[in-house]
Design a protein around this motif. Structure first.
Motif, PDB file in Angstrom:
ATOM      1  N   SER A  41       0.822  -1.220   0.000  1.00 34.55           N
ATOM      2  CA  SER A  41       0.000   0.000   0.000  1.00 34.55           C
ATOM      3  C   SER A  41       0.851   1.263   0.000  1.00 34.55           C
ATOM      4  O   SER A  41       0.506   2.256   0.619  1.00 34.55           O
ATOM      5  N   SER A  42       1.977   1.231  -0.715  1.00 31.61           N
ATOM      6  CA  SER A  42       2.816   2.424  -0.780  1.00 31.61           C
ATOM      7  C   SER A  42       2.087   3.591  -1.447  1.00 31.61           C
ATOM      8  O   SER A  42       2.419   4.750  -1.216  1.00 31.61           O
ATOM      9  N   TRP A  43       1.051   3.276  -2.281  1.00 39.13           N
ATOM     10  CA  TRP A  43       0.262   4.322  -2.925  1.00 39.13           C
ATOM     11  C   TRP A  43      -0.429   5.208  -1.890  1.00 39.13           C
ATOM     12  O   TRP A  43      -0.814   6.344  -2.187  1.00 39.13           O
ATOM     13  N   LEU A  44      -0.570   4.692  -0.663  1.00 39.58           N
ATOM     14  CA  LEU A  44      -1.239   5.445   0.388  1.00 39.58           C
ATOM     15  C   LEU A  44      -0.376   6.615   0.880  1.00 39.58           C
ATOM     16  O   LEU A  44      -0.877   7.536   1.512  1.00 39.58           O
ATOM     17  N   LEU A  68     -10.544   4.230   1.337  1.00 46.41           N
ATOM     18  CA  LEU A  68     -10.943   2.991   1.992  1.00 46.41           C
ATOM     19  C   LEU A  68     -11.503   1.984   0.991  1.00 46.41           C
ATOM     20  O   LEU A  68     -11.309   0.777   1.123  1.00 46.41           O
ATOM     21  N   ALA A  69     -12.198   2.476  -0.051  1.00 47.29           N
ATOM     22  CA  ALA A  69     -12.731   1.582  -1.081  1.00 47.29           C
ATOM     23  C   ALA A  69     -11.592   0.923  -1.861  1.00 47.29           C
ATOM     24  O   ALA A  69     -11.640  -0.268  -2.172  1.00 47.29           O
ATOM     25  N   LYS A  70     -10.561   1.708  -2.177  1.00 49.95           N
ATOM     26  CA  LYS A  70      -9.412   1.146  -2.894  1.00 49.95           C
ATOM     27  C   LYS A  70      -8.714   0.113  -2.030  1.00 49.95           C
ATOM     28  O   LYS A  70      -8.306  -0.945  -2.516  1.00 49.95           O
ATOM     29  N   PHE A  71      -8.568   0.403  -0.750  1.00 48.57           N
ATOM     30  CA  PHE A  71      -7.929  -0.545   0.154  1.00 48.57           C
ATOM     31  C   PHE A  71      -8.732  -1.840   0.229  1.00 48.57           C
ATOM     32  O   PHE A  71      -8.172  -2.941   0.256  1.00 48.57           O
ATOM     33  N   ARG A  82     -10.594  -3.175  -2.090  1.00 46.38           N
ATOM     34  CA  ARG A  82     -10.347  -3.940  -3.321  1.00 46.38           C
ATOM     35  C   ARG A  82      -8.991  -4.641  -3.250  1.00 46.38           C
ATOM     36  O   ARG A  82      -8.861  -5.807  -3.634  1.00 46.38           O
ATOM     37  N   LEU A  83      -7.994  -3.940  -2.742  1.00 46.06           N
ATOM     38  CA  LEU A  83      -6.669  -4.533  -2.606  1.00 46.06           C
ATOM     39  C   LEU A  83      -6.686  -5.699  -1.634  1.00 46.06           C
ATOM     40  O   LEU A  83      -6.078  -6.741  -1.880  1.00 46.06           O
ATOM     41  N   ARG A  84      -7.401  -5.534  -0.527  1.00 44.29           N
ATOM     42  CA  ARG A  84      -7.464  -6.593   0.490  1.00 44.29           C
ATOM     43  C   ARG A  84      -8.060  -7.873  -0.097  1.00 44.29           C
ATOM     44  O   ARG A  84      -7.584  -8.979   0.171  1.00 44.29           O
ATOM     45  N   LYS A  85      -9.072  -7.743  -0.931  1.00 44.68           N
ATOM     46  CA  LYS A  85      -9.704  -8.913  -1.541  1.00 44.68           C
ATOM     47  C   LYS A  85      -8.761  -9.612  -2.504  1.00 44.68           C
ATOM     48  O   LYS A  85      -8.719 -10.849  -2.551  1.00 44.68           O
ATOM     49  N   VAL A  86      -7.981  -8.838  -3.254  1.00 39.22           N
ATOM     50  CA  VAL A  86      -7.024  -9.424  -4.189  1.00 39.22           C
ATOM     51  C   VAL A  86      -5.946 -10.196  -3.418  1.00 39.22           C
ATOM     52  O   VAL A  86      -5.612 -11.324  -3.768  1.00 39.22           O
ATOM     53  N   VAL A  87      -5.417  -9.601  -2.373  1.00 42.40           N
ATOM     54  CA  VAL A  87      -4.377 -10.249  -1.551  1.00 42.40           C
ATOM     55  C   VAL A  87      -4.936 -11.518  -0.903  1.00 42.40           C
ATOM     56  O   VAL A  87      -4.249 -12.542  -0.835  1.00 42.40           O
ATOM     57  N   SER A  88      -6.175 -11.461  -0.449  1.00 41.18           N
ATOM     58  CA  SER A  88      -6.791 -12.642   0.187  1.00 41.18           C
ATOM     59  C   SER A  88      -6.931 -13.797  -0.779  1.00 41.18           C
ATOM     60  O   SER A  88      -6.710 -14.960  -0.431  1.00 41.18           O
TER      61      SER A  88
END
Length: 204
Positions: A137-140, A190-193, A195-201
């Motif tokens: 999440s460096s984009w954060l 938070l919405a982008k995060f 989406r990222l969490r689902k991909v990582v999972s």
């Protein structure tokens, strides 16, 4: 992981009273490129162009700290990007920030940032509070947007004959003359995060 995102978003949207929030990172391979042909000027039916042939004259690590409130950036170039250089940049920050404020630093999980001597530096300065961005999440970190803007609008269109000339250019100073804070929406972050969490999972 989600807690880290919420903490960082909170610092962006509603920082505590009498605090300074800085987004800190380094661009490790800023290249000094010399174009083999002159820059193409603006024309009536085309945009100014850049010749794609160039000579490489080395690279330099580029440290930066972006002030979330003002958008201004404190920068410093170094020969390498070990913990020694990061500590030197932290000292540069410490010499430049107000002494009566609590300083919140947002940085990523790069091993240099977690070196024992870096941790000791922070322990000796309780006015500094560190927030690490979550993995992937460096984009954060808002300073990444600064690096992207400068790379796209200035570095890629520059032509210099040495790293020294690149460092001496007015690119960094000119940015601060027109700097303004980035506007981030908590819901979008938070919405982008999520989406990222689902991909990582799915990948784990």
């Amino acid at each position: 992981m989600a807690e880290k995102v919420i903490d960082i978003v909170g610092l962006y949207m509603n920082p505590p009273y009498n605090t300074l929030v800085l987004c800190v990172d380094e661009k490790t391979q800023m290249q000094a490129l010399q174009r083999t042909q002159p820059m193409l000027p603006l024309g009536l039916d085309y945009i100014g162009g850049v010749n794609h042939d160039y000579k490489r004259h080395g690279t330099t690590p580029w440290f930066a700290a972006l002030n979330v409130a003002s958008g201004e950036v404190l920068t410093q170039c170094r020969k390498r990007h070990r913990h020694h250089e990061f500590l030197a940049f932290l000292k540069h920050i410490d010499d430049s920030v107000p002494k009566d404020k609590e300083i919140h630093l947002i940085i990523d999980n790069y091993c240099t940032h977690k070196h024992a001597k870096v941790k000791q530096w922070f322990e000796q300065r309780p006015c500094y509070k560190v927030q690490f961005t979550p993995t992937y999440s460096s984009w954060l970190n808002q300073v990444e947007r600064f690096f992207g803007i400068i790379t796209q609008q200035a570095i890629r269109h520059s032509s210099v004959s040495s790293v020294k000339q690149l460092i001496a250019s007015k690119t960094f100073k000119l940015y601060n003359t027109k700097a303004s804070p980035f506007v981030w929406l908590a819901a979008a972050i938070l919405a982008k995060f999520e989406r990222l969490r689902k991909v990582v999972s799915r990948q784990s």
